[in-house]
Design an enzyme around this catalytic site. Sequence first.
Site, PDB file in Angstrom:
ATOM      1  N   SER A 121       0.921  -1.181   0.124  1.00 59.97           N
ATOM      2  CA  SER A 121       0.235   0.079   0.151  1.00 59.97           C
ATOM      3  C   SER A 121       0.851   1.356  -0.064  1.00 59.97           C
ATOM      4  O   SER A 121       1.575   1.529  -0.983  1.00 59.97           O
ATOM      5  CB  SER A 121      -0.975  -0.016   1.028  1.00 59.97           C
ATOM      6  OG  SER A 121      -1.846   0.859   1.087  1.00 59.97           O
ATOM      7  N   LYS A 137      -0.412  -4.603  -3.141  1.00 64.23           N
ATOM      8  CA  LYS A 137      -1.628  -3.715  -2.602  1.00 64.23           C
ATOM      9  C   LYS A 137      -2.048  -2.450  -3.101  1.00 64.23           C
ATOM     10  O   LYS A 137      -1.414  -1.495  -2.572  1.00 64.23           O
ATOM     11  CB  LYS A 137      -1.865  -3.848  -1.198  1.00 64.23           C
ATOM     12  CG  LYS A 137      -2.995  -4.083  -0.514  1.00 64.23           C
ATOM     13  CD  LYS A 137      -3.617  -2.390  -0.120  1.00 64.23           C
ATOM     14  CE  LYS A 137      -5.117  -2.693   0.499  1.00 64.23           C
ATOM     15  NZ  LYS A 137      -5.689  -1.171   0.501  1.00 64.23           N
ATOM     16  N   ASP A 196      10.232   5.461  -9.968  1.00 62.11           N
ATOM     17  CA  ASP A 196       9.988   6.231 -11.185  1.00 62.11           C
ATOM     18  C   ASP A 196      10.620   7.362 -11.647  1.00 62.11           C
ATOM     19  O   ASP A 196      10.900   7.528 -12.778  1.00 62.11           O
ATOM     20  CB  ASP A 196       8.395   6.347 -11.266  1.00 62.11           C
ATOM     21  CG  ASP A 196       7.619   5.045 -11.590  1.00 62.11           C
ATOM     22  OD1 ASP A 196       8.159   3.996 -11.360  1.00 62.11           O
ATOM     23  OD2 ASP A 196       6.314   5.172 -11.849  1.00 62.11           O
TER      24      ASP A 196
END
Length: 524
Positions: free
Chosen positions: A290, A315, A301
């Site tokens: 999460s 998740k 990224d």
Amino acid sequence: MHHICKTLTENMKRLLISIFCLVTTCVGASAQLTEQQQIQKLNLVYQQIRSNYVDDVPLEPLVEEAIKATFKELDPHSQYLTREDMASLRARIKGEFAGVGIRYIQHNDTIVVRSIMANSPANKADIKPNDRIIAIDNQNVAGLHTDSVATLLRGDVGSRLSLQIVRRNEPKPISINLQRDYIDDNVVSASFRVGDTGYIAISSFSKRVSSDFLDAYYELGDIESLIIDLRDNGGGTLTGAIDLSSLFLKKGEVIVATEGRSSTTTHRKNQDKVSLTIPLVVIINESSASASEIFAGAIQDHDRGVIIGHTSFGKGLIQRVIDLKDGTGLALTVARYKTPSGRVIQRPYEMGNKDAYKQDSLRYMHPDSIPHDHHLLFKTLNSGRKIYGGGGITPDIYIDTDAIALSDCVTKAVAEARFEHLIIDLWDRVSPEDIVEQYPTYGEFSDRYTVDTALLDEFYATTNCMELTQLDEKFIQTMLKATMAEQLYGIGARYYIYGIDYDQTLQRAIAIAGDEAIMRSTLM
């Protein structure tokens, strides 16, 4: 009694199914019902039970069972929340609760204090590690389950309670009166430095995670690289993930997107108060989930740091918590997370099949064995490195820990808290104060203290662990030493000794963080 309750529940389920069939016949079995008619059908079922069933049946357990059955047919993370679940959730989100501020364990049939939180009522009352709590507000707690003890210790802010404590070298039990207060449950589990590299372990993402993190970061002093450990961090709030990510990104950079039923919201760093540029290594594993994945995904990224460890849990579904009038609630999935490059964090699942989802072992495998295809290929936003979607965050550098598997006997000893129990018995014979006087800091304890043969023999005798590998023996010595250090110097000492002496992943992280060439080549 348990059998009777179970039988009643099963009978209620059969009753509900039978009346559903009856009502379906009444409204027309051959007709395709609209959504409104389905809701009306459910209301009619309960009306029929209340008005026409042969006996009086309480509707609450029927409704509870119906709601739970409904949620079983949804995604793996939507769930019905009991009153206790809701209270626990609120405390986790706030990162605070009202209590006395101790961590404890049940040793034989007695509650034993393991550690005391800083600035807590227990700390101010001079409660000590290894104190035995025998009564709370005159209620004997011998043999009481730890969950029940937690209920007795917690209460309203400002309320008072009394503890009866047995302490080593004290002839009689001690009475201690305390006043409950908010306990700041610091999400930073440990922070220390190894040479010029700093280390911070974060246990969860509450709303205060960025402030707790910055306090720990500045206390490390002048460091040249930083490791953030998110292993076993199950997540927390979206706000916490955004706030922590913002500390490492540039103003305007995307942190995460939330894609709902009819709209997509993009979350960016919207202020430039703090921008940490220190070289960064983030450790994740299969239990990082999460909010941990939002942070790791944003760092990866934007090529802001090196991600190492195992592929994370996957998740990436967002639950909105909906309060119901009776104190219960719903955690209802309303959107999905996407990383800045567009990767979906949530791993695949089948609606209504939570068992298969829980048993899925794909995320534990080496990334080279995960079937990547061109539909799941993405690129980082700065250097254009290849990264893959398909669920979870795949690390830049995979750390293979298969080679350090422990024997079943040692694994069982960890699960049963054998190391903790052994050290509790040790402090009944040896003065912790004498050890701290000999080794004033956990660094000195780590460098100079050696676990003695008698303590090792006691471990082998109490666990029946005999045929052990060298790896097992090294782990046992490390765990005994780290467990001692936790009670002597705090939880950070446990992390430090375990990490320096045994934790292969942390040792690799330290090497990577201190090697500028590896950091640069990984992020190109």
